[in-house]
Design a protein around this motif. Sequence first.
Motif, PDB file in Angstrom:
ATOM      1  N   ILE A  30      59.226  39.373  41.920  1.00 29.74           N
ATOM      2  CA  ILE A  30      60.005  40.301  41.262  1.00 29.74           C
ATOM      3  C   ILE A  30      59.259  40.925  40.135  1.00 29.74           C
ATOM      4  O   ILE A  30      58.544  40.114  39.264  1.00 29.74           O
ATOM      5  CB  ILE A  30      61.344  39.280  40.546  1.00 29.74           C
ATOM      6  N   PHE A  31      59.604  42.184  39.669  1.00 30.97           N
ATOM      7  CA  PHE A  31      58.677  42.629  38.675  1.00 30.97           C
ATOM      8  C   PHE A  31      59.441  42.498  37.436  1.00 30.97           C
ATOM      9  O   PHE A  31      60.710  42.233  37.425  1.00 30.97           O
ATOM     10  CB  PHE A  31      58.768  44.292  39.147  1.00 30.97           C
ATOM     11  N   GLU A  32      58.496  42.476  36.360  1.00 23.58           N
ATOM     12  CA  GLU A  32      59.186  42.192  34.870  1.00 23.58           C
ATOM     13  C   GLU A  32      60.511  42.944  34.555  1.00 23.58           C
ATOM     14  O   GLU A  32      61.398  42.515  34.265  1.00 23.58           O
ATOM     15  CB  GLU A  32      58.177  42.453  33.917  1.00 23.58           C
ATOM     16  N   ASP A  33      60.088  44.383  34.745  1.00 25.37           N
ATOM     17  CA  ASP A  33      61.446  45.276  34.492  1.00 25.37           C
ATOM     18  C   ASP A  33      62.664  44.791  35.287  1.00 25.37           C
ATOM     19  O   ASP A  33      63.826  44.980  34.769  1.00 25.37           O
ATOM     20  CB  ASP A  33      60.986  46.688  34.613  1.00 25.37           C
ATOM     21  N   GLN A  34      62.446  44.507  36.375  1.00 27.68           N
ATOM     22  CA  GLN A  34      63.743  43.989  37.302  1.00 27.68           C
ATOM     23  C   GLN A  34      64.341  42.920  36.550  1.00 27.68           C
ATOM     24  O   GLN A  34      65.479  42.764  36.444  1.00 27.68           O
ATOM     25  CB  GLN A  34      63.344  43.863  38.678  1.00 27.68           C
ATOM     26  N   ARG A  63      78.328  45.022  41.148  1.00 26.23           N
ATOM     27  CA  ARG A  63      78.044  44.272  40.051  1.00 26.23           C
ATOM     28  C   ARG A  63      79.247  43.956  39.374  1.00 26.23           C
ATOM     29  O   ARG A  63      79.661  43.025  38.486  1.00 26.23           O
ATOM     30  CB  ARG A  63      77.155  45.033  39.253  1.00 26.23           C
ATOM     31  N   TYR A  73      68.156  45.935  51.110  1.00 24.71           N
ATOM     32  CA  TYR A  73      66.952  45.349  51.793  1.00 24.71           C
ATOM     33  C   TYR A  73      66.017  45.136  50.830  1.00 24.71           C
ATOM     34  O   TYR A  73      65.956  45.963  50.116  1.00 24.71           O
ATOM     35  CB  TYR A  73      66.787  46.766  52.649  1.00 24.71           C
ATOM     36  N   ARG A  74      65.256  44.173  51.070  1.00 27.26           N
ATOM     37  CA  ARG A  74      64.235  43.614  49.878  1.00 27.26           C
ATOM     38  C   ARG A  74      63.249  43.345  50.767  1.00 27.26           C
ATOM     39  O   ARG A  74      63.041  42.835  52.185  1.00 27.26           O
ATOM     40  CB  ARG A  74      64.923  42.348  49.105  1.00 27.26           C
ATOM     41  N   TYR A  75      62.113  43.271  49.853  1.00 31.77           N
ATOM     42  CA  TYR A  75      60.832  43.155  50.806  1.00 31.77           C
ATOM     43  C   TYR A  75      59.821  42.218  49.893  1.00 31.77           C
ATOM     44  O   TYR A  75      59.901  42.197  48.699  1.00 31.77           O
ATOM     45  CB  TYR A  75      59.969  44.543  50.795  1.00 31.77           C
TER      46      TYR A  75
ATOM     47  N   ASP B 143      62.324  49.528  48.711  1.00 35.21           N
ATOM     48  CA  ASP B 143      61.727  48.904  47.683  1.00 35.21           C
ATOM     49  C   ASP B 143      61.585  49.624  46.357  1.00 35.21           C
ATOM     50  O   ASP B 143      61.449  48.847  45.166  1.00 35.21           O
ATOM     51  CB  ASP B 143      60.481  48.478  48.061  1.00 35.21           C
ATOM     52  N   ALA B 279      50.563  44.616  40.112  1.00 28.57           N
ATOM     53  CA  ALA B 279      51.434  45.145  39.200  1.00 28.57           C
ATOM     54  C   ALA B 279      52.671  44.428  38.765  1.00 28.57           C
ATOM     55  O   ALA B 279      53.019  43.690  39.515  1.00 28.57           O
ATOM     56  CB  ALA B 279      51.972  46.580  39.637  1.00 28.57           C
ATOM     57  N   ARG B 280      52.978  44.276  37.462  1.00 26.39           N
ATOM     58  CA  ARG B 280      54.050  43.485  36.863  1.00 26.39           C
ATOM     59  C   ARG B 280      55.280  44.297  36.813  1.00 26.39           C
ATOM     60  O   ARG B 280      56.368  43.769  36.391  1.00 26.39           O
ATOM     61  CB  ARG B 280      53.767  42.557  35.685  1.00 26.39           C
ATOM     62  N   LYS B 281      55.183  45.618  36.795  1.00 21.53           N
ATOM     63  CA  LYS B 281      56.337  46.595  36.852  1.00 21.53           C
ATOM     64  C   LYS B 281      56.667  47.353  37.888  1.00 21.53           C
ATOM     65  O   LYS B 281      55.620  47.707  38.520  1.00 21.53           O
ATOM     66  CB  LYS B 281      56.334  47.468  35.671  1.00 21.53           C
ATOM     67  N   THR B 282      57.922  47.770  38.358  1.00 19.92           N
ATOM     68  CA  THR B 282      58.019  48.604  39.382  1.00 19.92           C
ATOM     69  C   THR B 282      57.608  50.013  39.058  1.00 19.92           C
ATOM     70  O   THR B 282      57.352  50.384  37.975  1.00 19.92           O
ATOM     71  CB  THR B 282      59.619  48.856  39.822  1.00 19.92           C
ATOM     72  N   GLY B 285      60.358  51.991  37.227  1.00 20.04           N
ATOM     73  CA  GLY B 285      60.535  51.202  35.661  1.00 20.04           C
ATOM     74  C   GLY B 285      59.648  51.534  34.975  1.00 20.04           C
ATOM     75  O   GLY B 285      59.914  51.926  33.891  1.00 20.04           O
ATOM     76  N   ALA B 286      58.476  51.565  35.368  1.00 16.52           N
ATOM     77  CA  ALA B 286      57.184  51.693  34.466  1.00 16.52           C
ATOM     78  C   ALA B 286      57.235  53.226  33.914  1.00 16.52           C
ATOM     79  O   ALA B 286      56.663  53.375  33.003  1.00 16.52           O
ATOM     80  CB  ALA B 286      56.062  51.296  35.130  1.00 16.52           C
ATOM     81  N   GLU B 295      72.010  51.966  33.668  1.00 18.67           N
ATOM     82  CA  GLU B 295      71.413  50.997  34.797  1.00 18.67           C
ATOM     83  C   GLU B 295      71.988  51.344  36.011  1.00 18.67           C
ATOM     84  O   GLU B 295      71.229  51.048  37.079  1.00 18.67           O
ATOM     85  CB  GLU B 295      72.596  49.499  34.519  1.00 18.67           C
TER      86      GLU B 295
END
Lengths: 414, 307
Positions: A30-34, A63, A73-75, B143, B279-282, B285-286, B295
Amino acid sequence: MDLLRFATAGSVDDGKSTLIGRLLLDSKAIFEDQLEAVEATSEAKGYDYTDLALLTDGLRSEREQGITIDVAYRYFATPNRKFIIADTPGHVQYTRNMVTGASTADLGLVLVDARQGLTEQSRRHAVILSLLRVPHLVLAVNKMDLVDFDQAVYDRIYAEFTQFATKLNVPDLEVIPISALQGDNVVTRSENMPWYSGPTLMHHLEHVHVASDRDLIDARFPVQYVVRPKSDEFHDYRGYAGQVAGGILKPGDEVVVLPSGMTSKISKIDLFDKEIAEAFPPMSVTVHLEDDVDVSRGDMIARVKNAPTPSQDIDAMVCWMTTAPLQPRQKLAIKHTTRTGRALVKDIQYRLDVNTLHRDQATNELGVNEIGRVTLRTTVPLLCDPYSKNRTTGSFILIDEATGVTVGAGMING
Amino acid sequence: MQPMSQTHSDYRLSQLDQLEAESIHIFREVAAEFEKPVLMFSGGKDSIVMLRLAEKAFYPAKIPFSILQVDTGLDFPEVMETRDRWVSRLGVNLVVASIDDAIKNGIIPDAAKISRNRLQIPTLLNAIEENGFTAAFGGGRRDEEKARAKERVYSHRDEFGQWDPKNQRPELWNLYNGRLHEGEHMRIFPISNWTELDVWDYIGREGIEIPSIYYAHQRRVFVRDGMLMSETPLNPLREGEVVEERTVRFRTCGDITLTGCVESTASTIAEIIEEVAVARKTERGATRGDDRFSEAAMEDRKKEGYF
Ligand SMILES: Nc1nc2c(ncn2[C@@H]2O[C@H](COP(=O)(O)OP(=O)(O)OP(=O)(O)O)[C@@H](O)[C@H]2O)c(=O)[nH]1
Ligand SMILES: [Mg+2]
């Protein structure tokens, strides 16, 4: 690196989306922004904890309602394996979307709420997974935190499910007690359940053997597209493009083109600008034949001594996905491999009761989300195999000719 | 090439080869079943990968459909150069739908308040309608974003170009249903199952050209909303914004006024892959201002007919 596709299943609110969120989070996918976005939404909604389901429930209405409506779908990947996850909805109204997500899965992950045990919906999903011949099944007994991590609860559900599964086709089953919310036995081993000695979910997903269900014996090549460059350089080029559905194709193989029955030999197989020695599933290649036989989209290339029998009378299990019921004498469009035609419903042999697996022969129709055995007569012969032998040449979809919507999924018996 | 003696378990494709085979299958299905497909081409890495897959799907024949680009007037010049080289190498027909022309011809309103990003939608829909395209390939990946994660490979659009996410057609196995009524069209996402990393691995493996802005370079930039934006007359500075030169690269290619870059020294594909892997951000998003409005910004735009 190999690929494992898996799909979640089970009743509404059993924790499927939460589990996927947990799996992604604990395996650092999971990315920080997510995560920040999900934390902010959870806080704004006044929840006590971060609602990990928000990581996959991406639509506004999902939501708002706190349920999954359509497949997400997630990866993610570990050093040896890439995972494609289909997180499907539990609500009975959206069963068609569950079937969508499960149809391509190598592994089905059925969740049950430890407090409730098996419900009609968890049974329905298990039946669908078994009809779809998803080769591996995991039963995750979730929300163990709400039953004090009690082994007796796990044992009871285990027994109940294995008893039900004896009537299904479940080649490989693993039953894992978890808490999706707190992470027990998802990626890290639970300290709350010392009595459980099996694998964590993640460990199982990483090590389960995939691709064992592919048919590498019976060569099947549905022709998708005829490549004819019409350029000076490739003036006489004529190749049959498609994706190998079964077996291994090699130059020199004696083949038959169906339904015409003409025979020839494979002269070469192209993969883009290279000639290859063998083609096997699921490669997308271009096949050339020695003789100038008539081949077009919808035809099938198979071995002379091992070819499917063309048939216009189809006996199949059908999963019905629209509100207007399926009835005898109804006409529908049918798509099977690269072939399309029309189908007439001859008979509904029985409807399957998903709870008891009883075959109700008195019925004369299939309602929405119901499954039954159906006989069809098609306008064109289908070049098919039993679904149990080949998931590609054994499956078809039914399309409502007026609306254009896909309304049925069929698996051919044999 | 595998010798005959090998056991069955050796007949396996790497995950990248599996993804490639799946995408090529989709391209061929669409070319066979739709009257007039088109490939929506932004010039970014995803649309270049699409173009490469289309090239492979029909080789040695030419790609049997046109490519369509929406010219926002705010595209990076480097991206346009790369586009032109791909178009001439493959000999495909390029259709350009320009927002400026659409405004001039009164097809869309010249509302200064509506961003160019949003104006892409009516411009695109108009081009689809005018040319009678029945299927449009897009480079969207599941993704990338949570609404995209929900979309089918064949994504139905009604006669207004709208997507109805709550009522998508079931999509089983690899049996795609391309039925349409008059005026409707299908959006097709052949690289749905690819991740950002898969795209980079593939670009590296295939050795194909992508716009130079994806690699580290010196650029005059300023900070806006926490993102590093390019200095350009198209995007006037606001109070307090200061321009400085930094070593940067782009993770996505969009509208120059909304697409940020990241500080990076990655100047080869291998270095980019290393960077993406940690990378820590998508990517969106980045660096994508267009996704930050709310949202559900992507879902809302998609419902209206966005890429
Ligand atoms: N205590 C506890 N709560 C859980 C656990 N797993 C999920 N939940 C809660 O159960 C509720 C439903 O979870 P979801 O993940 O949305 O359920 P779902 O199965 O995805 O539901 P649908 O997709 O709508 O079918 C949420 O409030 C979760 O926080 C668990 O292990 N323990
Ligand atoms: Mg859910």
